[in-house]
Design a protein around this motif. Sequence first.
Motif, PDB file in Angstrom:
ATOM      1  N   PRO A 179       0.800  -1.239   0.000  1.00 51.67           N
ATOM      2  CA  PRO A 179       0.000   0.000   0.000  1.00 51.67           C
ATOM      3  C   PRO A 179       0.824   1.276   0.000  1.00 51.67           C
ATOM      4  O   PRO A 179       0.308   2.339  -0.362  1.00 51.67           O
ATOM      5  CB  PRO A 179      -0.820  -0.121   1.296  1.00 51.67           C
ATOM      6  N   GLU A 180       2.099   1.223   0.414  1.00 45.45           N
ATOM      7  CA  GLU A 180       2.892   2.444   0.555  1.00 45.45           C
ATOM      8  C   GLU A 180       3.356   2.985  -0.800  1.00 45.45           C
ATOM      9  O   GLU A 180       3.514   2.233  -1.768  1.00 45.45           O
ATOM     10  CB  GLU A 180       4.117   2.190   1.440  1.00 45.45           C
ATOM     11  N   ALA A 181       3.608   4.282  -0.817  1.00 48.50           N
ATOM     12  CA  ALA A 181       4.156   4.932  -2.007  1.00 48.50           C
ATOM     13  C   ALA A 181       5.620   4.534  -2.193  1.00 48.50           C
ATOM     14  O   ALA A 181       6.269   4.003  -1.282  1.00 48.50           O
ATOM     15  CB  ALA A 181       4.037   6.450  -1.878  1.00 48.50           C
ATOM     16  N   GLY A 182       6.132   4.816  -3.388  1.00 47.49           N
ATOM     17  CA  GLY A 182       7.502   4.427  -3.689  1.00 47.49           C
ATOM     18  C   GLY A 182       8.522   5.041  -2.759  1.00 47.49           C
ATOM     19  O   GLY A 182       9.478   4.377  -2.340  1.00 47.49           O
ATOM     20  N   TRP A 183       8.352   6.307  -2.406  1.00 47.78           N
ATOM     21  CA  TRP A 183       9.350   6.952  -1.552  1.00 47.78           C
ATOM     22  C   TRP A 183       9.333   6.365  -0.146  1.00 47.78           C
ATOM     23  O   TRP A 183      10.374   6.296   0.510  1.00 47.78           O
ATOM     24  CB  TRP A 183       9.114   8.461  -1.512  1.00 47.78           C
ATOM     25  N   GLN A 184       8.160   5.933   0.313  1.00 45.16           N
ATOM     26  CA  GLN A 184       8.102   5.309   1.628  1.00 45.16           C
ATOM     27  C   GLN A 184       8.792   3.945   1.620  1.00 45.16           C
ATOM     28  O   GLN A 184       9.510   3.587   2.556  1.00 45.16           O
ATOM     29  CB  GLN A 184       6.649   5.152   2.068  1.00 45.16           C
ATOM     30  N   ARG A 185       8.572   3.194   0.571  1.00 48.04           N
ATOM     31  CA  ARG A 185       9.257   1.901   0.453  1.00 48.04           C
ATOM     32  C   ARG A 185      10.772   2.097   0.464  1.00 48.04           C
ATOM     33  O   ARG A 185      11.504   1.376   1.154  1.00 48.04           O
ATOM     34  CB  ARG A 185       8.834   1.204  -0.839  1.00 48.04           C
ATOM     35  N   ALA A 186      11.231   3.073  -0.320  1.00 50.42           N
ATOM     36  CA  ALA A 186      12.669   3.323  -0.393  1.00 50.42           C
ATOM     37  C   ALA A 186      13.228   3.767   0.949  1.00 50.42           C
ATOM     38  O   ALA A 186      14.332   3.357   1.347  1.00 50.42           O
ATOM     39  CB  ALA A 186      12.955   4.386  -1.460  1.00 50.42           C
ATOM     40  N   LEU A 187      12.487   4.582   1.662  1.00 50.82           N
ATOM     41  CA  LEU A 187      12.955   5.077   2.953  1.00 50.82           C
ATOM     42  C   LEU A 187      13.137   3.933   3.943  1.00 50.82           C
ATOM     43  O   LEU A 187      14.166   3.861   4.639  1.00 50.82           O
ATOM     44  CB  LEU A 187      11.963   6.106   3.492  1.00 50.82           C
ATOM     45  N   PHE A 188      12.176   3.019   4.002  1.00 48.81           N
ATOM     46  CA  PHE A 188      12.294   1.918   4.955  1.00 48.81           C
ATOM     47  C   PHE A 188      13.291   0.862   4.477  1.00 48.81           C
ATOM     48  O   PHE A 188      13.910   0.179   5.291  1.00 48.81           O
ATOM     49  CB  PHE A 188      10.916   1.302   5.215  1.00 48.81           C
ATOM     50  N   PHE A 189      13.445   0.730   3.182  1.00 53.09           N
ATOM     51  CA  PHE A 189      14.499  -0.128   2.650  1.00 53.09           C
ATOM     52  C   PHE A 189      15.863   0.380   3.101  1.00 53.09           C
ATOM     53  O   PHE A 189      16.718  -0.394   3.569  1.00 53.09           O
ATOM     54  CB  PHE A 189      14.404  -0.169   1.123  1.00 53.09           C
ATOM     55  N   LEU A 190      16.073   1.691   2.977  1.00 52.14           N
ATOM     56  CA  LEU A 190      17.326   2.285   3.444  1.00 52.14           C
ATOM     57  C   LEU A 190      17.477   2.163   4.955  1.00 52.14           C
ATOM     58  O   LEU A 190      18.591   1.981   5.463  1.00 52.14           O
ATOM     59  CB  LEU A 190      17.384   3.759   3.034  1.00 52.14           C
ATOM     60  N   ALA A 191      16.366   2.275   5.681  1.00 51.67           N
ATOM     61  CA  ALA A 191      16.442   2.139   7.133  1.00 51.67           C
ATOM     62  C   ALA A 191      16.930   0.749   7.525  1.00 51.67           C
ATOM     63  O   ALA A 191      17.719   0.596   8.470  1.00 51.67           O
ATOM     64  CB  ALA A 191      15.073   2.418   7.753  1.00 51.67           C
ATOM     65  N   GLY A 192      16.482  -0.293   6.804  1.00 50.23           N
ATOM     66  CA  GLY A 192      16.944  -1.644   7.099  1.00 50.23           C
ATOM     67  C   GLY A 192      18.430  -1.802   6.859  1.00 50.23           C
ATOM     68  O   GLY A 192      19.160  -2.362   7.696  1.00 50.23           O
ATOM     69  N   ALA A 193      18.920  -1.300   5.707  1.00 51.92           N
ATOM     70  CA  ALA A 193      20.357  -1.379   5.432  1.00 51.92           C
ATOM     71  C   ALA A 193      21.143  -0.505   6.397  1.00 51.92           C
ATOM     72  O   ALA A 193      22.229  -0.889   6.872  1.00 51.92           O
ATOM     73  CB  ALA A 193      20.629  -0.949   3.987  1.00 51.92           C
ATOM     74  N   GLY A 194      20.614   0.683   6.717  1.00 47.63           N
ATOM     75  CA  GLY A 194      21.299   1.565   7.655  1.00 47.63           C
ATOM     76  C   GLY A 194      21.405   0.971   9.041  1.00 47.63           C
ATOM     77  O   GLY A 194      22.415   1.167   9.746  1.00 47.63           O
ATOM     78  N   TRP A 195      20.387   0.222   9.467  1.00 43.59           N
ATOM     79  CA  TRP A 195      20.443  -0.425  10.773  1.00 43.59           C
ATOM     80  C   TRP A 195      21.580  -1.443  10.825  1.00 43.59           C
ATOM     81  O   TRP A 195      22.301  -1.540  11.826  1.00 43.59           O
ATOM     82  CB  TRP A 195      19.107  -1.097  11.065  1.00 43.59           C
ATOM     83  N   LEU A 196      21.797  -2.185   9.742  1.00 46.01           N
ATOM     84  CA  LEU A 196      22.914  -3.135   9.725  1.00 46.01           C
ATOM     85  C   LEU A 196      24.249  -2.399   9.750  1.00 46.01           C
ATOM     86  O   LEU A 196      25.206  -2.856  10.399  1.00 46.01           O
ATOM     87  CB  LEU A 196      22.826  -4.025   8.488  1.00 46.01           C
ATOM     88  N   ILE A 197      24.334  -1.253   9.057  1.00 45.04           N
ATOM     89  CA  ILE A 197      25.573  -0.472   9.102  1.00 45.04           C
ATOM     90  C   ILE A 197      25.845   0.018  10.515  1.00 45.04           C
ATOM     91  O   ILE A 197      26.989  -0.007  10.997  1.00 45.04           O
ATOM     92  CB  ILE A 197      25.492   0.710   8.109  1.00 45.04           C
ATOM     93  N   VAL A 198      24.799   0.467  11.211  1.00 43.57           N
ATOM     94  CA  VAL A 198      24.971   0.893  12.605  1.00 43.57           C
ATOM     95  C   VAL A 198      25.493  -0.250  13.460  1.00 43.57           C
ATOM     96  O   VAL A 198      26.421  -0.077  14.277  1.00 43.57           O
ATOM     97  CB  VAL A 198      23.638   1.431  13.162  1.00 43.57           C
ATOM     98  N   LEU A 199      24.943  -1.434  13.279  1.00 50.16           N
ATOM     99  CA  LEU A 199      25.429  -2.600  14.020  1.00 50.16           C
ATOM    100  C   LEU A 199      26.886  -2.898  13.664  1.00 50.16           C
ATOM    101  O   LEU A 199      27.688  -3.257  14.532  1.00 50.16           O
ATOM    102  CB  LEU A 199      24.560  -3.816  13.712  1.00 50.16           C
ATOM    103  N   ARG A 200      27.211  -2.757  12.395  1.00 44.09           N
ATOM    104  CA  ARG A 200      28.598  -3.030  11.955  1.00 44.09           C
ATOM    105  C   ARG A 200      29.579  -2.067  12.603  1.00 44.09           C
ATOM    106  O   ARG A 200      30.701  -2.444  12.956  1.00 44.09           O
ATOM    107  CB  ARG A 200      28.674  -2.893  10.435  1.00 44.09           C
TER     108      ARG A 200
END
Length: 685
Positions: free
Chosen positions: A150-171
Amino acid sequence: MVVPRPFSAASRVLPPWLTHALRTQRGPVPWNAVVRGALAAGPLLLAAVLTGRESLGVMAALGAMLAGINDRPGSRRVAVHRIGVPALAGAAGLVVGTYAGEGLGAVPLTLILTALGLLAGAVSAVGPVASGAGTQLLVAAAIGAGMPLPEAGWQRALFFLAGAGWLIVLRLALPTPGTKSGTLAVDFRFDGERDAVADVYDAVAELLTAVGGGQAGARRAALTAALDHAQDALAGPRLRRYASSSAERRLRAQYAAALPLAEAATALAWAGDALPTRTAEGPRRLAAAVRTGAPCGPLPAPARTVPGLRALDDALLHAAEAFDRGGRTTGSAAGTGNAGDAGSAEDAEVARGTESVRSAGDTGGRDGQEPGPRGDAGSHPLGRGAEQTAHKGLHLRPLRVKALLRTVTGTAGREYGFRVALCYGASAAVAQALHHVHWYWLPATAVFLVKPDLGPLVSRVLNRAAGTVLGALVFAGFAAVLPRPEGLVALVAVSGALIPVATRHFAAQTAVVTVLVLALVIVGGEPEASWSRIGETLLACAIVLIVGHLPAPGQRGGNVKARLASATDAAHAYLTHVLSATDDRAARWALRREAYRTLAEARAAIDRASAELPTLARHTEGTDEVAATLERLVDTTTACAVHLDDTGRLTPRHTERLATLLDELVDQRERAGLAAESPPGLRSA
């Protein structure tokens, strides 16, 4: 360090394309990456489920999963680049795919995806990070176009980046167990860089041990790999605004000090005379000092009987000074006398550590010349060049716009882009024509199969098919007994933890990713799709096999030949510099690093191409001979450089060997269809 591990018994009876499919990798379990994988996708998905935003949790978990595939051993700074750049490309793909899927019909959407495939494939020829970015761009574009969220493209991209960014923070944030050793507590933020530099000194020691034996060539290749890894680890993006810390400066100086050691060891390996066991003891102690932060202590002095050993002795002295910058210089701690005396050098432990270094009278330059002052690194003949190389060598290959465009639009980029675009576009067209609910799986699967830099085509097809069948069966069993959604969230967390281990074999990685993706699909509100996943994967395998072996316009084997052309250029530049008798050692070591690095890249591309089916492998016949001759030429050039430093002239053995190799190289390049790409003056160098 993870290294390939072939099935040696099978390799004698099976064809190369099948042997490669059975090849796995070995190395220690990356427990840190396992912990990060468990804390990445699973907790993000759990938080989304608890807040009632499952679809956004699916996007975040997908971003963390793809980031986990790129979470390889190495330094933290390199991980930011290796994970972050592909994640940004994936976010862009989600935006493009989502809006294209919503506003376009099947035909224009297929054309848009095909154009993206052409772009991503061409860019993937630049290198591993660019290849990862191209992969995530295409996979995310297909998901954005086909996954009903249901989300717009920019929302999908934002949460996609949040997932990758969370792994970078852990790294970046999680410490590495065991970083406190010896008498000092070392900074865990630089554990990747520290291990990479220490591995270089260990590789030098292994090469010195193997000199005169049958393993010398393999040990020299291992030294090149260790230097490449350390160069990448130290050349990553800075995480601070101002100058690097003292720990970082120390590691850079220690890396720079390893370059003359590697040069001397390579020259000794070229000479082929076996060395005493104690010759390798100095580099081993330096490796231990890098890992622990403790003093290296006294280093054994090799007998200064030949140019290579004299170069090794000078390099050890400089390394000790680099490890103890600012330390007090005294006379010999062991009272060894003149280390240039072959009779006493074998019995002497010359102190070159943090307590003391050898006095000026204990070392000499060329035979018959007065030794220069050695009281500080700046006056040492290796000191200034090594310090310059600490920066020049690390940043020898910046991705300038013109160089990048040449690669993208060159032979390798065009061939790569054409193949990826054709497979990606054909898969998207077939999937939409079949009206599959999860049609995006077909082009997404094709992307992972058709990337030439990720392995031979038929090997990846076999492993992808086997891994998908296994993963789908495993998931079907778990889905029948696990509670929903909490059981599926736990399955996602376990799968995320297994990805760093599963990346050692493509079939295992495919199985783990299949389980994770199928769990995400159900959590996102779609029906279970284990069996359709198997069917679509097998269809994608068939499409990629057919398209990958179709005749193509232009020259086949373009990636291999482009890599060999770069290696030839680098070898020629290195040889020309050495024969010019210039005293710029920083430039020489930088050119030497570039020559060996481009050779290693060419070798890897040749090995992949040789494991293709015969219809593709025949396009790169003869290139392995060219690479082998180039390696001997660069080894000989290194031996010439060390001998020129010591005596100022070359022996007939050196000149005759150079002439023979240059003639062989030109002839082999002509037979392999590479003559048109030979650098000017190669035959007359």
